[in-house]
Motif scaffolding. Structure first.
Motif, mmCIF file in Angstrom:
data_model
loop_
_atom_site.group_PDB
_atom_site.id
_atom_site.type_symbol
_atom_site.label_atom_id
_atom_site.label_comp_id
_atom_site.label_asym_id
_atom_site.label_seq_id
_atom_site.Cartn_x
_atom_site.Cartn_y
_atom_site.Cartn_z
ATOM 1 N N UNK A 7 1.769 70.981 -59.511
ATOM 2 C CA UNK A 7 2.686 71.687 -60.347
ATOM 3 C C UNK A 7 3.426 70.183 -60.998
ATOM 4 N N UNK A 8 3.568 69.072 -60.084
ATOM 5 C CA UNK A 8 4.280 68.060 -60.554
ATOM 6 C C UNK A 8 3.631 67.450 -61.853
ATOM 7 N N UNK A 29 15.533 71.636 -68.425
ATOM 8 C CA UNK A 29 14.798 70.384 -68.183
ATOM 9 C C UNK A 29 14.556 70.308 -66.783
ATOM 10 N N UNK A 30 13.178 70.114 -66.405
ATOM 11 C CA UNK A 30 12.701 69.773 -64.947
ATOM 12 C C UNK A 30 13.332 68.759 -64.365
ATOM 13 N N UNK A 31 14.187 69.062 -63.117
ATOM 14 C CA UNK A 31 14.670 68.142 -62.576
ATOM 15 C C UNK A 31 13.664 67.556 -61.390
ATOM 16 N N UNK A 32 13.128 68.324 -60.716
ATOM 17 C CA UNK A 32 12.350 67.962 -59.722
ATOM 18 C C UNK A 32 11.185 69.037 -59.369
ATOM 19 N N UNK A 33 10.077 68.520 -58.396
ATOM 20 C CA UNK A 33 9.030 69.256 -58.132
ATOM 21 C C UNK A 33 8.685 69.043 -56.960
ATOM 22 N N UNK A 34 8.758 69.929 -55.834
ATOM 23 C CA UNK A 34 8.239 69.767 -54.501
ATOM 24 C C UNK A 34 7.566 71.050 -54.105
ATOM 25 N N UNK A 35 5.973 70.817 -54.007
ATOM 26 C CA UNK A 35 5.255 71.752 -54.041
ATOM 27 C C UNK A 35 5.064 72.719 -54.950
ATOM 28 N N UNK A 36 5.364 74.136 -54.592
ATOM 29 C CA UNK A 36 5.356 75.003 -55.784
ATOM 30 C C UNK A 36 6.928 75.370 -56.358
ATOM 31 N N UNK A 37 7.765 74.495 -55.744
ATOM 32 C CA UNK A 37 9.029 74.631 -56.206
ATOM 33 C C UNK A 37 9.498 73.610 -57.154
ATOM 34 N N UNK A 47 21.654 75.538 -62.911
ATOM 35 C CA UNK A 47 20.435 74.782 -62.149
ATOM 36 C C UNK A 47 19.623 76.053 -61.311
ATOM 37 N N UNK A 48 18.498 76.165 -61.237
ATOM 38 C CA UNK A 48 17.513 77.099 -60.791
ATOM 39 C C UNK A 48 16.248 76.756 -60.276
ATOM 40 N N UNK A 49 16.016 77.073 -59.056
ATOM 41 C CA UNK A 49 14.652 76.784 -58.439
ATOM 42 C C UNK A 49 13.782 77.895 -58.897
ATOM 43 N N UNK A 50 12.586 77.437 -59.393
ATOM 44 C CA UNK A 50 11.470 78.659 -59.661
ATOM 45 C C UNK A 50 10.385 78.057 -58.700
ATOM 46 N N UNK A 53 4.313 79.263 -58.522
ATOM 47 C CA UNK A 53 3.175 80.094 -58.028
ATOM 48 C C UNK A 53 3.158 81.453 -58.302
ATOM 49 N N UNK A 54 4.525 81.771 -58.757
ATOM 50 C CA UNK A 54 4.881 83.491 -59.093
ATOM 51 C C UNK A 54 5.242 83.443 -60.471
#
Length: 70
Positions: A7-8, A29-37, A47-50, A53-54
Motif C-alpha cells: 500500500x505504501x 492527502x496521504x499522511x502515512x501508510x502502515x501495513x494496510x492502514x 484526518x481519517x485512518x482508512x 484492504x477494505x
C-alpha cells in the motif's frame, strides 16, 4: 487487491486521494501508510485512518517532487 499489496507504493505519503464512498470529505492527502492502514487528511473530513484492504482509495495525483522544477 490482496492483503499483501504494498500500500505504501500505491498511496505514497503526499499523494492526493478521494474516498469514493465519502465524496463530501473532498480531496485528501496521504499522511502515512502502515501495513494496510492509510492515514489521510481530507479537506472537509479531517484526518481519517482508512483500511486499504477494505476500502479502495481513488488516487488523484502522486506526491509532487521538488526536483521536477530543475
Amino acid at each position: 487487491m490482496t492483503a499483501s499489496a504494498p500500500y505504501g507504493m500505491l498511496y505514497p505519503p503526499g499523494s492526493l486521494v478521494r474516498l469514493p464512498g465519502q465524496p463530501d470529505w473532498g480531496t485528501g492527502q496521504v499522511q502515512s501508510v502502515v501495513a494496510h492502514r492509510v492515514t489521510v487528511n481530507f479537506e472537509h473530513g479531517g484526518k481519517r485512518m482508512v483500511h486499504a484492504d477494505v476500502v479502495d482509495l481513488e488516487l488523484i495525483a502522486p506526491p509532487q517532487s521538488f526536483d521536477d522544477d530543475d
